[in-house]
Design an enzyme around this catalytic site. Structure first.
Site, PDB file in Angstrom:
ATOM      1  N   SER A 260      49.398  42.468  44.368  1.00  0.00           N
ATOM      2  CA  SER A 260      48.889  42.688  43.016  1.00  0.00           C
ATOM      3  C   SER A 260      47.371  42.716  43.020  1.00  0.00           C
ATOM      4  CB  SER A 260      49.371  41.578  42.089  1.00  0.00           C
ATOM      5  OG  SER A 260      48.652  40.407  42.361  1.00  0.00           O
ATOM      6  N   LYS A 261      46.849  43.193  41.923  1.00  0.00           N
ATOM      7  CA  LYS A 261      45.412  43.365  41.753  1.00  0.00           C
ATOM      8  C   LYS A 261      44.643  42.064  41.995  1.00  0.00           C
ATOM      9  CE  LYS A 261      41.834  45.780  40.293  1.00  0.00           C
ATOM     10  NZ  LYS A 261      41.337  46.836  41.150  1.00  0.00           N
ATOM     11  N   ARG A 262      45.279  40.967  41.625  1.00  0.00           N
ATOM     12  CA  ARG A 262      44.561  39.700  41.717  1.00  0.00           C
ATOM     13  C   ARG A 262      44.172  39.342  43.154  1.00  0.00           C
ATOM     14  NH1 ARG A 262      48.396  36.189  39.902  1.00  0.00           N
ATOM     15  NH2 ARG A 262      49.549  37.974  39.156  1.00  0.00           N
TER      16      ARG A 262
END
Ligand code: GLU
Length: 492
Positions: A260-262
């Site tokens: 994910s982006k995180r």
């Protein structure tokens, strides 16, 4: 039969690396079979549509060398136009098509209007959760009386259209990666196919488009596997042939969580900005969950087209290992011709104001060759090469080789400078310098390090740097001697 594959992103933002992999595999399958690769934009969820996302997707694909045969393209003035005879390829421009087919399903009794309010659906969900019942729509409106339906419509009640899933039997299909997959029909929702705003949902639009665009292979992410029985049912209701289907495993972080982006960059454009070469990215992404099972690791696009096969795709999630990407990038940077290296690095060097566009390309190629084998990404070049343009500030102590002393350098360096001064500009290239200096070191019976270490530090101003002769050639005689004199002044 012509093989036709498609990549069907929703324009909700940047192109995700997982999306790049899906697009790549679909592209490889099409090209391997002399077929066509279609780009289709799935923008039926207008709330999630992001301005500029279509352009971003097209550009990222093009950067990776994936050029669709059909679909939207960007024109010279930035306008979007479409290529191909099965368009439009942007779903929001196909609403009349979907409306016609939705009506057909309704008339054939394969779909029905549902008037359930969001409150009712919410209550239903809560009830199911509390009582540990399977979730999903309870088919409340499926058997409404036709006159009741008519009066609700006439009085303008909000409605959606749902497909009728059979309540018995199983839907079985052969996934090209997962093999035979079966779902009990009774457990599958009567999916909404037309929303209250009249837009079709993804499920209806996708089935209609895959049929009308004559898609032979549907290749997409695993998150769609559980929706596939609905799609198969829709194909059957329309009397259409079901394409071959392949679901690709998820991309995972090293800790096996979903990428994910995180946890870092997942946008293809960010990798481009960070100085990864498209060849490296493509090679890396191709190997996420696929392995041809040979020793070869570096594959050009053409080689991937030849080697790709569904049988060699892993069913389990693929770990997104950035060290591997770095490795690929280094390999591809090293394999670039000097001309290509100059071309790909010039924009970042100009942006860093190290050179301008009129820079001597032959000289620049030499300068770049200093760092070619040392960098991981092109974005490191401006910093890595900065010492060529400006001598860094440094402490005179670093001129002293570990097996030498300050006094020794103070004694030898002036003699070295004196000797180098006698070398002509014509001989000022790395081969000649190396030979002549070798002879000089030999004649004076110096250990190599005693001479070459301070020479290299004086020229680069750095403890770690490329070799002294390469640097000297790039700097030229005047600048080299200037830097050597600076070193002398630090020994006082
Ligand atoms: N629009 C869907 C997505 O972005 C496409 C899924 C499919 O390929 O069928 O994931």
């Amino acid at each position: 039969m012509t093989v036709r594959t498609r990549f069907a992103p929703s324009p909700t933002g940047f192109l995700h690396v997982g999306g790049l992999r899906t697009a790549l595999y679909a592209y490889l399958v099409a090209k391997q079979n002399g077929g066509k690769f279609v780009l289709r934009i799935e923008d039926t969820d207008q709330k999630r549509t992001v301005e500029g996302a279509i352009e971003g997707i097209i550009k990222s694909l093009a950067w990776a060398g994936i050029i669709p045969d059909e679909g939207p393209e960007i024109g010279e003035n930035g306008e979007i136009f479409q290529v191909g005879d099965k368009g439009p390829y942007i779903q929001s421009q196909r609403l009349n098509i979907y409306a016609k087919y939705a009506q057909e399903l309704l008339e054939k009794g394969h779909a029905y209007y549902c008037f359930c309010t969001s409150e009712r659906l919410e209550d239903l969900r809560n009830y199911q959760q509390k009582n540990k019942l399977p979730s999903g729509y309870d088919r409340h409106c499926r058997e409404l009386d036709q006159s009741e339906v008519k009066s609700k419509i006439d009085s303008g009640e909000a409605k959606v259209m749902r497909m009728k899933m059979p309540t018995e039997g199983e839907t079985v299909f052969n996934d090209l990666i997962h093999g035979e997959v079966s779902f009990k029909n009774e457990l599958i929702d009567d999916q909404v196919i037309v929303k209250a705003d009249g837009f079709p949902t993804y499920h209806l639009a996708m089935v209609i488009d895959d049929h009308l665009m004559e898609i032979t292979h549907v290749i997409r992410g695993e998150e769609w596997l559980s929706s596939t029985p609905k799609h198969i049912q829709l194909f059957k209701y329309f009397g259409w042939e079901v394409p071959k289907i392949a679901h690709l495993s998820l991309l995972l972080n090293a800790d096996k969580s979903k990428l994910s982006k995180r946890q870092g960059d997942v946008a293809v454009e960010d990798y481009a900005k960070k100085g990864y070469l498209p060849q490296a990215m493509v090679n890396f992404v191709a190997f996420l969950g696929w392995n041809p099972g040979t020793e070869q690791e570096l594959y050009s696009m053409d080689e991937l087209i030849k080697a790709f096969s569904f049988e060699k795709i892993n069913k389990s999630g693929a770990v997104f290992n950035l060290e591997k990407l770095d490795w690929y990038n280094q390999q591809y940077i090293r394999s670039l011709s000097f001309e290509d290296l100059v071309n790909v690095s010039l924009p970042s060097l100009i942006e860093a104001k190290l050179v301008d566009k009129n820079v001597d390309k032959v000289w620049l190629a030499k300068a770049l060759s200093l760092e070619k084998d040392r960098i991981i990404t092109l974005a490191q070049l401006p910093e890595a090469l900065n010492f060529i343009f400006t001598l860094p500030e440094y402490d005179g102590q670093i001129l002293v080789w570990k097996k030498s002393s300050f006094e020794e350098v103070k004694n030898i360096l002036p003699r070295l400078v004196e000797y180098m001064n006698t070398i002509s500009v014509q001989d000022w290239n790395k081969e000649k310098l190396q030979t002549m200096m070798g002879e000089w070191v030999g004649e004076n019976s110096f250990a190599n390090g005693i001479v070459l270490w301070p020479l290299r530090v004086a020229l680069s101003g750095q403890q770690n740097s490329p070799g002294p002769f390469e640097i000297a050639e790039v700097l030229g005689k005047d600048e080299s001697l200037k830097r050597l004199n600076t070193a002398l002044s630090k020994l006082k």
